[in-house]
Each structure stands twice: as C-alpha cells, then as structure tokens.
Write an enzyme that holds these catalytic residues in place. Structure first.
Site, PDB file in Angstrom:
ATOM      1  N   ASP A  49       9.941  32.695  11.783  1.00 18.33           N
ATOM      2  CA  ASP A  49      11.164  33.473  12.022  1.00 18.33           C
ATOM      3  C   ASP A  49      12.402  32.582  11.982  1.00 18.33           C
ATOM      4  O   ASP A  49      12.537  31.656  12.782  1.00 18.33           O
ATOM      5  CB  ASP A  49      11.026  34.137  13.405  1.00 18.33           C
ATOM      6  N   SER A  85      13.594  42.067  10.218  1.00 13.52           N
ATOM      7  CA  SER A  85      14.332  41.969  11.485  1.00 13.52           C
ATOM      8  C   SER A  85      15.518  42.932  11.482  1.00 13.52           C
ATOM      9  O   SER A  85      16.461  42.781  10.695  1.00 13.52           O
ATOM     10  CB  SER A  85      14.835  40.542  11.708  1.00 13.52           C
ATOM     11  N   MET A  90      13.543  37.492  23.510  1.00 15.50           N
ATOM     12  CA  MET A  90      14.275  36.244  23.775  1.00 15.50           C
ATOM     13  C   MET A  90      14.992  36.442  25.097  1.00 15.50           C
ATOM     14  O   MET A  90      16.225  36.539  25.162  1.00 15.50           O
ATOM     15  CB  MET A  90      15.246  35.964  22.616  1.00 15.50           C
TER      16      MET A  90
END
Ligand code: DX5
Ligand code: ZN
Length: 215
Positions: free
Chosen positions: A173, A8, A68
């Site tokens: 995640d 990430s 998101m």
C-alpha cells in the site's frame, strides 16, 4: 495466482461514490480498500462508520478496512458490523496485538497487521500463526498520492521469505502504479492497493488488467 487489486477509496470522487463503486466493480477490481484515519495515529482524518455502512450496502465487493487509528480494538465491533470483511490494524498503534487479533476473529473478519516503513519485518514474527494478511506500507501512512519508497521492496522480499509455507497474503500500500507495481510483485506482493493511480484512469479496466497481469 494472479495478483489481487484493491482500490483505495481515498482517491474516489466522494460526491459520486455510488458511481465510483460501480466503476471500480466494472473495471474488475477485486477489493475495496477503506482507509480510516483518526488525526492521532496519522496526521490526517478520513472516513468512519456511517460511510462504511453506506458503502457496504451499495456494493457486494470484498471490503478491506485499513485502520490507521490508535486503540483499534475499541472499534472492531463497529467496523465488523458496518460491513468490513478484512480488518487490518497497525502494529505501531496503541493496542495489544493479540487481543486485537482475537477481537477481529470473534466478529468473523479476516485479520491483517500493517507495518509502517520504519518498522522492521521481524516485528511481525510473534503474530504469524494468527493473521491472514500483512499490509506493508510503502509510504508513510496518512495521505494518498505519495511516491513509492523503493527501499521497501527488500522488506517485501524479507516478509515473503519469513512467511514461507504459511497461508498469509502480502498486501502492498502506497504509491503503487504501473511503474512501481512490478518490483512489489516480483518481491512477493499478492495484493496491490492503488488509489490515485487507479482513480485518475480514463480506462480503469485496462489499468487493472495491467497491474493484475504483472508477473
Ligand atoms: C495511505 C493509505 C493508502 C493510500 C494509497 O496512508 O493507506 O491506502 O490511499 O494511495 P496511493 O495509491 O495514491 O498511494
Ligand atoms: Zn491504506
């Protein structure tokens, strides 16, 4: 199959992103995980399209885009054209999941659906014929560096059972490190996202190998 590792970029050194991409690749990471936040679906902002365009020009690695954001369908075309290989949206966002899935496919990307910790696994049932990846959040989305929610491990197992016989991968995640990865993998994770843990490593390659070799 060996577990895939997705790094990430939220925890990467933004001032030296080109070097970070090279470091991640040399360490044997499989995917770049690119977290997009809109300050609405989650209480934080991250990066968007121009940064993704630069990153996709700067690496040949597979790019896993985690949206998101509310209204993800509005932005699929741009993310696909900016270099996304897999686009994951949230089931809880303001969107029609079937239209969003179809739009992602139209632009030639793999399709993922993500669920927040409080969303039950069975909410995914209507979409199992149409998706490649289920992204299970093991923290509340919005920030790197949080702790893995151990109560999510049972949900990973439940999803693993639910997708039996299908070609769907489970990606996990949030708070994944050497201590939490074993329970995610034994519950059925195929892909581990790691941000703060990976980027703080002096020897990233060793950490990646350890995560990948968890049985
Ligand atoms: C959180 C993001 C994650 C985050 C993971 O909302 O979706 O991808 O960067 O970071 P760590 O591995 O630090 O929990
Ligand atoms: Zn993410």
């Amino acid at each position: 199959m060996n577990t895939k590792i997705a790094a990430s970029l939220l925890s990467a050194d933004m001032l030296h992103l080109g070097d970070e991409l090279e470091r991640v690749k040399q360490a044997g990471v499989d995917w770049i995980h690119y977290d997009v936040m809109d300050g609405w679906f989650v209480p934080n902002l991250s990066f968007g399209l121009p940064e993704l365009q630069a990153i996709s020009k700067g690496t040949d690695m597979f790019i896993d885009v985690h949206l998101m954001i509310n209204n993800p369908a509005l932005y699929i075309r741009n993310f696909a054209k900016s270099g996304a290989n897999l686009i994951t949206f949230h089931l809880e966002s303001l969107t029609d999941p079937f239209t969003t899935i179809q739009t992602i496919r139209e632009y030639g990307c793999q399709v993922g659906i993500s669920v927040k910790p409080r969303t039950p696994a069975k909410a995914l049932l209507p979409f199992l014929d149409d998706i490649d990846v289920i992204l299970v959040m093991t923290v509340e989305p919005g920030f790197g560096g949080q702790s893995y929610m151990h109560e999510m491990t049972a949900k990973i197992s439940e999803i693993r059972n639910m997708i039996q016989g299908r070609n769907i991968k489970i990606e996990v995640d949030g708070g994944v490190d050497n201590t939490t990865a074993p329970e995610a993998v034994s519950a059925g994770a195929d892909i581990l996202v790691s941000g703060s843990y990976l980027f703080k490593q002096k020897e990233m390659q060793r950490a990646v190998e350890k995560l990948r070799n968890i049985k």
